[in-house]
Design a protein around this motif. Structure first.
Motif, short mmCIF file in Angstrom:
data_model
loop_
_atom_site.label_atom_id
_atom_site.label_comp_id
_atom_site.label_asym_id
_atom_site.label_seq_id
_atom_site.Cartn_x
_atom_site.Cartn_y
_atom_site.Cartn_z
N ARG A 332 -6.41 1.26 3.34
CA ARG A 332 -5.20 0.63 3.87
C ARG A 332 -4.32 0.27 2.68
O ARG A 332 -4.67 -0.60 1.88
CB ARG A 332 -5.59 -0.62 4.66
CG ARG A 332 -4.45 -1.35 5.30
CD ARG A 332 -4.98 -2.57 6.05
NE ARG A 332 -5.00 -2.36 7.47
CZ ARG A 332 -5.68 -3.08 8.34
NH1 ARG A 332 -6.47 -4.04 7.90
NH2 ARG A 332 -5.61 -2.85 9.63
N VAL A 333 -3.17 0.96 2.54
CA VAL A 333 -2.34 0.79 1.36
C VAL A 333 -0.94 0.31 1.74
O VAL A 333 -0.53 0.35 2.89
CB VAL A 333 -2.24 2.10 0.54
CG1 VAL A 333 -3.63 2.59 0.13
CG2 VAL A 333 -1.50 3.18 1.32
N ASP A 334 -0.21 -0.14 0.70
CA ASP A 334 1.18 -0.55 0.88
C ASP A 334 2.02 0.64 1.35
O ASP A 334 1.81 1.76 0.88
CB ASP A 334 1.71 -1.10 -0.46
CG ASP A 334 3.09 -1.70 -0.31
OD1 ASP A 334 4.07 -0.93 -0.34
OD2 ASP A 334 3.19 -2.93 -0.18
N PRO A 335 2.99 0.42 2.26
CA PRO A 335 3.78 1.55 2.76
C PRO A 335 4.61 2.25 1.69
O PRO A 335 5.03 3.40 1.89
CB PRO A 335 4.67 0.91 3.83
CG PRO A 335 4.69 -0.55 3.52
CD PRO A 335 3.35 -0.84 2.93
N LEU A 336 4.85 1.58 0.56
CA LEU A 336 5.63 2.20 -0.51
C LEU A 336 4.76 3.06 -1.44
O LEU A 336 5.27 3.75 -2.31
CB LEU A 336 6.34 1.12 -1.34
CG LEU A 336 7.36 0.26 -0.57
CD1 LEU A 336 7.96 -0.80 -1.48
CD2 LEU A 336 8.45 1.15 0.04
N THR A 337 3.43 3.02 -1.23
CA THR A 337 2.53 3.83 -2.05
C THR A 337 2.75 5.31 -1.74
O THR A 337 2.81 5.71 -0.58
CB THR A 337 1.06 3.46 -1.75
OG1 THR A 337 0.86 2.07 -2.08
CG2 THR A 337 0.10 4.30 -2.57
#
Length: 365
Positions: A332-337
């Motif tokens: 689960r990562v940041d949407p900007l990644t």
């Protein structure tokens, strides 16, 4: 006081098929307890035995200190809210809510007061003259709850009451049910297959599987300290990742993944895990504990490189799916990644939130 005690209760059907296998559970007065688990785990059967709708094969169920094994449902002082609402189509909302009180020959003034008070609490006072066919699904569910509330029972029983509603309405009704319990703190037993409902509503969650109780605890306790692989995988959304690893002692303690990547065990966990060094075990790590790397990582962070397979943008977060030697993993990562299928993404694993599972017992070490 309306404690509910379940003592060594068994429910067997013909052919010695056991739906419930000798469970024990104590539910405190005014406590909100949720029974959760997959289809066929025994949760609805347990609720129906508390209600008196299913006969107990062996064991005892007590309500308020009185064993009720042979007490008919109408005399147990319980109120049940069903999945299908069970409203009388020819009656108004008022008459549906008042029906049980009329059968018990309550005075008209008392009936009106109870119905009006419950209707205001549930925000359906303007619907009292309508018939069920003129109501939405959420309004019908409120009427069913109101019919239970006006009886002022010792125990509320909810049998998957939200499963027929759409996703948005389920969230709204979860809030309503929690609000009602805060206003009318009656002992409540609630059955659902939805672990999010269980986590958001319960004082304590009872996780059932194949007719037994796997674990009982507060929602956060089950999330952070699952006792078994089943509980670890059932609680949490998306589900916990499970990876086959070898526990290696080599100038420190590591979990070695199938592709040879070594992740250092958090120093705080070394004493707990070291007796298992050399064994093949299962590493449990939630997607939220496998994220993009940061400049200042907290202690206990380890790193791995993932070849991105699929990404799922969710708005406030992005799910990244990949494989380690054929085993599926979700991060689960940041949407900007920047996560592009086919490319390598470096991920940070929060090893302070890892779980190590013994493959022989399926218990969390």
């Amino acid at each position: 006081m309306a404690q509910v005690s379940i003592r060594k209760v068994v429910k067997a059907y013909e052919g010695n098929v056991q739906a419930v296998k000798g469970i024990d559970l104590e539910i405190a007065d005014e406590e909100f307890v949720v029974l959760v688990g997959p289809s066929g785990c025994g949760k609805s059967t347990t609720l129906r035995m508390i209600a008196g709708l299913e006969e107990i094969t062996s064991g005892d169920i007590a309500i308020g200190g009185e064993v009720v094994n042979d007490v008919p449902p109408r005399d147990r002082d319980i109120a049940m809210v069903f999945q299908n609402y069970a409203l009388y189509p020819h009656m108004s909302v008022f008459d549906n809510m008042a029906f049980g009180l009329k059968l018990r020959k309550f005075p008209k003034e008392e009936i009106k007061k109870r119905v009006d008070d419950a209707a205001k609490m549930l925000d359906i006072a303007m619907l009292l003259d309508r018939k069920p066919k003129a109501l939405s699904g959420g309004q019908r569910q409120r009427v069913a709850m109101g019919r239970a509330i006006v009886r002022n029972p010792k125990v509320f029983l909810f049998d998957e009451p939200l499963s027929n509603l759409d996703a948005k309405l389920r969230v709204q009704m979860r809030t309503e049910i929690k609000k009602v319990h805060q206003l009318v703190p009656t002992t409540t037993v609630y059955v659902t297959h939805d672990q999010i409902e269980a986590m958001t509503l319960a004082d304590r969650v009872v996780v059932m599987n194949h007719g037994i109780i796997e674990q009982v605890g507060a929602p956060q306790e089950l999330y952070h300290n699952p006792a078994t692989r089943f509980v670890a995988g059932f609680i949490g959304s998306p589900a916990m990742n499970f990876l086959t690893v070898k526990l290696v002692s080599d100038n420190g303690l590591y979990v070695e993944l199938a592709d040879g990547t070594r992740l250092a065990v958090n120093p705080a966990r070394i004493d707990r895990y070291k007796p298992h060094a050399g064994k093949t075990m299962t590493l449990g790590l939630r997607p939220e504990h496998l994220t993009e790397t940061h400049t200042n990582e907290k202690p206990g962070t380890a790193y791995l490189d993932a070849t991105v397979d699929v990404t799922e943008p969710m708005g406030m977060e992005t799910m990244v799916h990949f494989f380690i030697k054929g085993e599926p993993v979700c991060a689960r990562v940041d949407p900007l990644t920047v996560a592009i299928p086919g490319q390598i993404l470096r991920l940070a694993a929060d090893m302070s939130n890892m779980h190590l599972i013994d493959n022989d017992t399926n218990k969390v070490v």
